[in-house]
Design a protein around this motif. Structure first.
Motif, PDB file in Angstrom:
ATOM      1  N   TYR A   1     113.567 -11.204  90.721  1.00  0.00           N
ATOM      2  CA  TYR A   1     113.282 -10.528  89.459  1.00  0.00           C
ATOM      3  C   TYR A   1     114.544 -10.603  88.601  1.00  0.00           C
ATOM      4  O   TYR A   1     115.632 -10.240  89.061  1.00  0.00           O
ATOM      5  CB  TYR A   1     112.894  -9.082  89.773  1.00  0.00           C
ATOM      6  N   TRP A   2     114.398 -11.099  87.349  1.00  0.00           N
ATOM      7  CA  TRP A   2     115.552 -11.398  86.504  1.00  0.00           C
ATOM      8  C   TRP A   2     115.442 -10.707  85.146  1.00  0.00           C
ATOM      9  O   TRP A   2     114.347 -10.432  84.667  1.00  0.00           O
ATOM     10  CB  TRP A   2     115.667 -12.909  86.255  1.00  0.00           C
ATOM     11  N   ASP A   3     116.604 -10.500  84.538  1.00  0.00           N
ATOM     12  CA  ASP A   3     116.699 -10.099  83.128  1.00  0.00           C
ATOM     13  C   ASP A   3     117.217 -11.312  82.357  1.00  0.00           C
ATOM     14  O   ASP A   3     118.370 -11.725  82.537  1.00  0.00           O
ATOM     15  CB  ASP A   3     117.650  -8.908  82.973  1.00  0.00           C
ATOM     16  N   ALA A   4     116.348 -11.903  81.513  1.00  0.00           N
ATOM     17  CA  ALA A   4     116.709 -13.136  80.813  1.00  0.00           C
ATOM     18  C   ALA A   4     117.645 -12.890  79.638  1.00  0.00           C
ATOM     19  O   ALA A   4     118.229 -13.848  79.112  1.00  0.00           O
ATOM     20  CB  ALA A   4     115.447 -13.853  80.323  1.00  0.00           C
ATOM     21  N   ASP A   5     117.811 -11.653  79.206  1.00  0.00           N
ATOM     22  CA  ASP A   5     118.754 -11.352  78.124  1.00  0.00           C
ATOM     23  C   ASP A   5     120.174 -11.208  78.671  1.00  0.00           C
ATOM     24  O   ASP A   5     121.130 -11.706  78.086  1.00  0.00           O
ATOM     25  CB  ASP A   5     118.342 -10.066  77.403  1.00  0.00           C
ATOM     26  N   LYS A   6     120.297 -10.529  79.825  1.00  0.00           N
ATOM     27  CA  LYS A   6     121.617 -10.337  80.435  1.00  0.00           C
ATOM     28  C   LYS A   6     121.939 -11.410  81.466  1.00  0.00           C
ATOM     29  O   LYS A   6     123.057 -11.427  82.006  1.00  0.00           O
ATOM     30  CB  LYS A   6     121.682  -8.957  81.100  1.00  0.00           C
ATOM     31  N   PHE A   7     120.945 -12.273  81.767  1.00  0.00           N
ATOM     32  CA  PHE A   7     121.120 -13.348  82.768  1.00  0.00           C
ATOM     33  C   PHE A   7     121.520 -12.779  84.120  1.00  0.00           C
ATOM     34  O   PHE A   7     122.341 -13.354  84.838  1.00  0.00           O
ATOM     35  CB  PHE A   7     122.164 -14.381  82.307  1.00  0.00           C
ATOM     36  N   GLU A   8     120.918 -11.639  84.477  1.00  0.00           N
ATOM     37  CA  GLU A   8     121.280 -10.953  85.716  1.00  0.00           C
ATOM     38  C   GLU A   8     120.117 -10.964  86.701  1.00  0.00           C
ATOM     39  O   GLU A   8     118.944 -10.844  86.306  1.00  0.00           O
ATOM     40  CB  GLU A   8     121.658  -9.492  85.421  1.00  0.00           C
ATOM     41  N   LEU A   9     120.447 -11.085  87.987  1.00  0.00           N
ATOM     42  CA  LEU A   9     119.459 -10.905  89.045  1.00  0.00           C
ATOM     43  C   LEU A   9     119.267  -9.410  89.261  1.00  0.00           C
ATOM     44  O   LEU A   9     120.222  -8.681  89.562  1.00  0.00           O
ATOM     45  CB  LEU A   9     119.936 -11.571  90.340  1.00  0.00           C
ATOM     46  N   LEU A  10     118.010  -8.959  89.130  1.00  0.00           N
ATOM     47  CA  LEU A  10     117.722  -7.540  89.277  1.00  0.00           C
ATOM     48  C   LEU A  10     117.336  -7.191  90.712  1.00  0.00           C
ATOM     49  O   LEU A  10     117.887  -6.270  91.304  1.00  0.00           O
ATOM     50  CB  LEU A  10     116.604  -7.125  88.319  1.00  0.00           C
TER      51      LEU A  10
END
Length: 776
Positions: free
Chosen positions: A645-654
């Motif tokens: 699960y990712w945040d495409a704005d922060k480019f972070e793995l959630l």
């Protein structure tokens, strides 16, 4: 302010009837068949073809895959409610209540996957064998380990209790059978003779014969000495003596050997499609057969003597004692009755402990490697199928998933069938024969569905009738993508759909209603209206939510973006080192994400085609990626078995969601983003639900680092134990515990406490000496 996210957690797993890596066994009542389904197992009612009870661990994980199951059944009252035991891939043993399906206890002792389980005749003791070569005896009532037996040099494959639970027989892939005295906790006898790994063995209920099987062309039969039995032929400490060898019908290695409840049948299942069933004759029948054999032998000797008179040859006559009281040999006792031939490879077999139907000798159940359970009746004439359980799962891996617009129907495709599921309960509603489906989608209105196949055909499925109403030769190559064309408002309309294929074509289709005859009602059909020619194989197609752009992923590792109305070229996205296998566009049309065989996710802007970020997402190929509707959050799945699960704005793995036991091929997200479903090579469909629990990125990063550290620590401990100098002595006995991070830290705390106590004792002694001097 730190941003908080809502956690997704595993909610449901369905689609697996029987795992190929575990055995099947009847429950204590003998009415239900227990079959493992990855990290859980179910009790199946064979007549109804439905699961009656499910036994599941609290959190799904590949390390908790069920590797073996054992049950205890007795006419007497059980000493413990825990009459079912399961062994798991992490070495743990779990005890279950057969009535409620609840886990009574979890026992830790093995360092590798449990490979064999067996209850004693009283049910109070459980023996477990493992790939770590050790055998552990457990007290079921106290739910604790008794002792560990060491001696085998390879995986323990089977365990059998003898002499009312006083002795234990174990076989291993080290080619030896060992007999253990459980009172003195030492090895009584080591039996050799097998030329290859021993895979299974079993003893008849009267404990007269023990049969073992390996890759050798014959089964070895041993006679079992009773504790009161004496004889000149027996050595003082021997429990097993070779009776003879039975030639097998198959060249495949033996997988399972099982006696039935009465002991008059023994089945030998090989690692193929057959199982040999032998009749075990009683002593009277065996002697009668031996007499006939000796009579035929006498006739042959007399015939040879008559023909040899003229040559002067002397033939040794048979003794009168051999003719009057012949000694039965193994072929006089074990007689081949039937050869069961299944449609697919057999994984495990189990005789029903209940009385068979009238006219039958026994009921035999088996699991197949294509996710099926079958039950056969065995009689002296033939073997006939009674029940089959196959509707509840695909026979091969799941290649595509699609949710309808209301999120209340889920469609999955595999190599020969399409299944319609209720995603809330996991019930299979429809099974439709089809080609090898690689992609699928529901048609607006949810009455029909489309399936693109490996052969290039497009199948139209009627959901209500559960049938394929039309098969269209759409492409010359396999169809890799089916995408619906939305309208300008971003909602899916009845404008049509697009297919992309390995024949280099992207085709646009429109719906039409066709009446084949006057009596028939109108049915859905499709017609090709436009074709976009590409220069290479098309691997994936996606259309922007506004219906303005179409993106096409090609085998040359690039993604081409075109205007959908004029089909004019707009953008080219290049940067992946291997072909792009999947992609998606966010609901606002601003971002496009591509997943590739190079294990990376790349996030691009749809306005200029600039790469915002390249993320090393998975440790193997990325197979599917999708945005959550009206967000820039996205889910990706890969061949590394992970759902991320990712945040495409922060480019972070959630989040990293573990649960699948093999490559994950596809995923589908509900329209509200409240749940995600994933399909895998392990034939399971898993649903992950969004909860109200909040989490923060920093906390998840810290948790992942701790898990990595603990895993490295456990690996270091296992490597240290596996060192040549630390190997256990031959036939040694050890404690049942396992070295873990907790036990090491506890041992350090005890050592510190002992050191402190020793210093305190010394200080007190010095104080006493000083006090004595002062008094004097």
């Amino acid at each position: 302010m730190v941003k908080a996210y809502l956690r997704y957690e595993p909610a449901l797993s369905f689609g697996v009837v029987a795992s190929p890596d575990s055995n099947v066994v009847y429950d204590p009542s003998g009415r239900l068949l227990l079959a493992a389904a990855l990290d859980r197992f179910a009790a199946w009612d064979l007549k109804r073809g439905l699961p009656s009870l499910s036994f599941a661990t609290s959190s799904p994980s590949p390390s908790l895959a069920v590797s073996c199951i054992a049950t205890f059944s007795s006419s007497a009252a059980a000493v413990s409610s825990s009459s079912i035991a399961s062994g798991h891939a992490d070495g743990s043993i779990r005890l279950w209540d057969a009535e409620t399906g609840s886990c009574e206890a979890t026992l830790h002792g093995h360092r590798s996957a449990a490979s064999a389980l067996r209850f004693s005749s009283s049910g109070a003791v459980l023996a477990s064998g493992s790939k770590d070569c050790d055998i552990i005896l457990w007290d079921v009532v106290a739910q604790a380990g008794l002792f560990r037996l060491r001696g085998h040099r390879d995986q323990v494959t089977e365990l059998v209790f003898l002499d009312s639970g006083k002795k234990l027989v174990s076989c291993s892939k080290d080619k030896f059978i060992r007999v253990w005295d459980l009172d003195t906790q030492h090895c009584l006898q080591i039996v050799g003779g097998h030329h290859s790994e021993i895979w299974s063995m079993d003893v008849d209920p009267s404990e007269k014969f023990l049969v073992s099987g390996s890759a050798d062309p014959e089964l070895r039969v041993f006679t079992v000495r009773k504790s009161t039995e004496e004889g000149e032929d027996w050595n003082k400490w021997d429990v097993l003596k070779l009776f003879g060898e039975i030639p097998r019908q198959s060249k495949e290695r033996v997988s399972t050997v099982r006696f039935n409840k009465n002991g008059n049948l023994v089945a030998c299942q090989v690692a193929g499609k057959t199982a040999d069933i032998y009749r075990v004759l009683d002593e009277t029948e065996a002697v009668r057969k031996a007499k006939r054999r000796m009579h035929r032998k006498k006739e042959k000797v007399l015939a040879k003597a008559t023909s040899a008179e003229g040559n002067g040859t002397v033939i040794d006559p048979l003794s009168a004692q051999d003719l009057q009281k012949p000694t039965p040999v193994v072929t006089d006792v074990f007689k081949l009755l039937q050869v069961l031939r299944a449609s697919k490879k057999i994984c495990s077999i189990a005789f029903s402990p209940n009385n068979p139907p009238k006219g039958c000798l026994a009921t035999l159940s088996l699991s197949l490697n294509n996710n099926m359970l079958e039950t056969y009746s065995v009689d002296s004439e033939n073997v006939s199928k009674m029940y089959s359980i196959e509707m509840h799962g695909h026979h091969s891996d799941i290649r595509s998933l699609a949710l309808n617009s209301d999120d209340n129907l889920l469609m999955s495709t595999s190599h020969n069938a399409v299944k319609i599921w209720n995603p809330s309960s996991g019930d299979c509603l429809r099974t439709i024969d089809s080609g090898y489906g690689l992609c699928s989608t529901f048609v607006p209105g949810n009455r029909y569905a489309l399936v693109g196949t490996k052969s290039g055909t497009l199948e139209i499925i009627d959901i209500n009738s559960g049938s394929s109403i039309e098969v269209i030769e759409a492409h010359a190559g396999s169809i890799r993508s089916i995408v619906l064309i939305p309208d300008e408002n971003g909602t899916v309309s009845a404008r049509g759909f697009v297919t992309g294929s390995a024949d280099h074509d992207v085709k646009f289709w429109e719906y039409q209603l066709v009446q084949k005859s006057e009596t028939d009602s109108k049915q859905l059909s499709v017609t090709n209206v436009r074709t976009l020619k590409m220069n290479d194989d098309v691997l994936a197609v996606i259309i922007s939510p506004t219906g303005k752009h179409i993106a096409v992923a090609l085998l040359d590792c690039t993604v081409k973006v075109f205007f959908i109305d004029s089909l004019k070229f707009f953008l080219s996205l290049y940067g992946h080192k291997l072909p792009v296998l999947c992609m998606d566009i966010s609901s606002d049309g601003s971002l496009i994400v591509t997943g590739s065989a190079d294990k990376n996710l790349k996030i691009w802007g749809m306005d200029f085609g600039d790469c915002h970020k390249s993320i090393f997402a998975h440790t193997d190929s990325v197979m599917d990626v999708k945005f959550v509707y009206k967000t820039h959050y996205m889910f990706s799945v890969g061949k590394d078995r992970m759902v991320k699960y990712w945040d495409a704005d922060k480019f972070e793995l959630l989040l990293t969601l573990e649960g699948h036991h093999a490559e994950v091929w596809c995923l589908a997200i509900s329209s509200r983003g409240d749940f995600v479903v994933t399909g895998s090579h392990d034939r399971s469909v898993r649903r992950w639900d969004r909860t109200e629990e909040q989490f923060f990125i920093e906390e998840e990063v810290e948790k992942r680092l701790e898990e990595t550290f603990e895993a490295d620590l456990d690996n270091d401990m296992e490597h240290r134990y596996g060192h040549k100098d630390d190997a256990p002595e031959e036939g040694s006995v050890g404690v049942t515990g396992r070295k873990t991070k907790e036990t090491v830290s506890s041992a350090d705390a005890i050592m510190d406490a002992l050191d402190t106590a020793e210093e305190e004792v010394k200080r007190l002694d010095q104080h006493k000496v000083v006090k004595t001097r002062n008094i004097s």
